[in-house]
Design an enzyme around this catalytic site. Structure first.
Site, short mmCIF file in Angstrom:
data_model
loop_
_atom_site.label_atom_id
_atom_site.label_comp_id
_atom_site.label_asym_id
_atom_site.label_seq_id
_atom_site.Cartn_x
_atom_site.Cartn_y
_atom_site.Cartn_z
N TYR A 61 -3.14 12.86 10.07
CA TYR A 61 -2.14 13.29 9.08
C TYR A 61 -2.54 14.63 8.44
CZ TYR A 61 -0.52 8.38 9.19
OH TYR A 61 -0.06 7.14 9.57
N GLY B 112 1.78 4.52 1.97
CA GLY B 112 1.65 5.31 3.19
C GLY B 112 1.47 6.77 2.81
N GLY C 93 0.84 -1.18 0.00
CA GLY C 93 0.00 0.00 0.00
C GLY C 93 0.88 1.24 0.00
N PRO D 206 8.79 0.30 6.23
CA PRO D 206 9.43 -0.93 5.73
C PRO D 206 10.78 -0.66 5.07
CG PRO D 206 7.69 -0.25 4.23
CD PRO D 206 7.61 0.66 5.42
N GLU E 72 -4.91 3.51 16.37
CA GLU E 72 -3.58 3.92 15.92
C GLU E 72 -2.48 3.63 16.95
OE1 GLU E 72 -1.61 7.73 13.55
OE2 GLU E 72 -3.74 7.68 13.99
N TYR F 169 4.91 -0.88 8.98
CA TYR F 169 5.21 0.52 8.60
C TYR F 169 6.71 0.76 8.65
CZ TYR F 169 5.21 2.05 13.65
OH TYR F 169 5.45 2.23 14.99
#
Length: 330
Positions: free
Chosen positions: A62, A28, A26, A225, A124, A223
């Site tokens: 965000y 981010g 995906g 990565p 989260e 996350y």
């Protein structure tokens, strides 16, 4: 995980325990709200969808969810994708843990995205902050004000959101084993968490948590990565830059790939979802090009051996929170 050998650009989803599925890569979408120019998130998400990404990872906190939503809606409107093709993950922020605030927070995300539902909605952080209008509530000394909440009560409010059709799947993020057990052992549990989003890369491979989550049929979403930005205000810089690692460099040479592509391939090949963030069109495209090669068992073992057990994202500023997740071994 053998299924990941047959992954293709068109088909790279893996099943979730609730019958839904999640694409293994995906985009981010976090960018520092103070320095990310207006419109950049929109352009990046649009490019990503055009390049084949179907999974977008975002959050109300965000401050750019409106741009992500606009890009999703515009690519649906122009026929590039259908809503069903897109997998969007939103996040419940720390100030919305009290059960009565959970649905309003999700509704705020839906209103900002202008979508009817999200595919995945996750807690989260296990760390609750004082509820109110500000995302980072501080006292007069500038110290964050924490809040004691019951994660199980928060979870029950999320289950109600799923039953109301506002979200397809429920998960968590930055939960350790104890915190996962709290939910899994909750009396009257209706919907198990399908995923746990945590830091995961060749320098922090999470073997124990990965093993535990596999036993419980919980997918790990990794996350950072590729390591992270080198922003000293919140990143641990004791760790050398991941993408300069000699082993990754040598494997990359062999396959005529970049070290970033090798790091991403390593995770997807072991069933870990990756959500690399980039707002650079060429990098967005490059990060997606991981379906035309695969690592051998020996290479997978070698990359696993790079684990330094060092987190880039320690969040030490919250380490005195009663639910700070990283004091435990995993």
């Amino acid at each position: 995980m053998s299924c990941s050998m047959d992954l293709t650009v068109e088909n790279h989803s893996i099943p979730l325990s609730d019958g839904n599925s999640i694409p293994l890569i995906g985009l981010g979408t976090y960018g520092d709200p103070r320095t990310t120019r207006k419109g950049l998130t929109y352009e990046s998400v649009k490019v990503a969808i055009e390049k084949g990404y179907r999974h977008l990872d975002g959050a109300l906190v965000y401050f750019n969810e409106h741009e992500v939503g606009q890009a999703i809606r515009d690519t649906i409107a122009d026929g590039t994708v259908k809503r069903d093709d897109i997998f969007y993950c939103g996040k419940l922020w720390n100030t919305f843990h009290p059960p009565e605030l959970v649905r309003p927070a999700l509704e705020k995300t839906l209103k900002t995205l202008k979508l009817d539902y999200v595919d995945l909605y996750i807690i989260e952080m296990p760390t609750a902050f004082k509820p109110g209008d500000t995302f980072y509530p501080k006292d007069e000394n500038g110290k964050l004000i924490y809040h004691e909440t019951d994660l199980c009560a928060t979870w029950e409010a999320l289950e109600a959101c799923k039953e109301a059709g506002l979200v397809k799947s429920l998960g968590v993020s930055n939960f350790n084993r104890r915190q996962l057990e709290l939910i899994l052992n909750k009396p009257g549990l209706k919907h198990k968490p399908v995923s746990n989003q945590v830091e995961c890369h060749p320098y922090f491979t999470q073997p124990k948590l990965l093993d535990y989550c596999k036993q419980k049929d919980i997918v790990i979403v990794g996350y950072s990565p590729l390591g992270t930005s080198r922003d000293a205000s919140w990143v641990n810089l004791k760790c050398p830059p991941l993408l300069e690692d000699e082993l990754l460099v040598s494997i990359a040479k062999k396959y005529n790939k970049t070290t970033a592509q090798v790091a991403l391939r390593f995770n997807v090949q072991r069933g870990v979802v990756v959500i690399p963030k980039s707002f650079d069109p060429s990098r967005i495209a490059e990060n997606f090009q991981i379906f035309d090669f695969s690592l051998t068992d020996a290479e997978m073992k070698a990359v696993e051996g790079l684990n330094k057990k060092i987190r880039f994202v320690e969040l030490l500023m919250w380490s005195d929170h009663p639910e700070y997740p990283f004091h435990d071994d995993y």
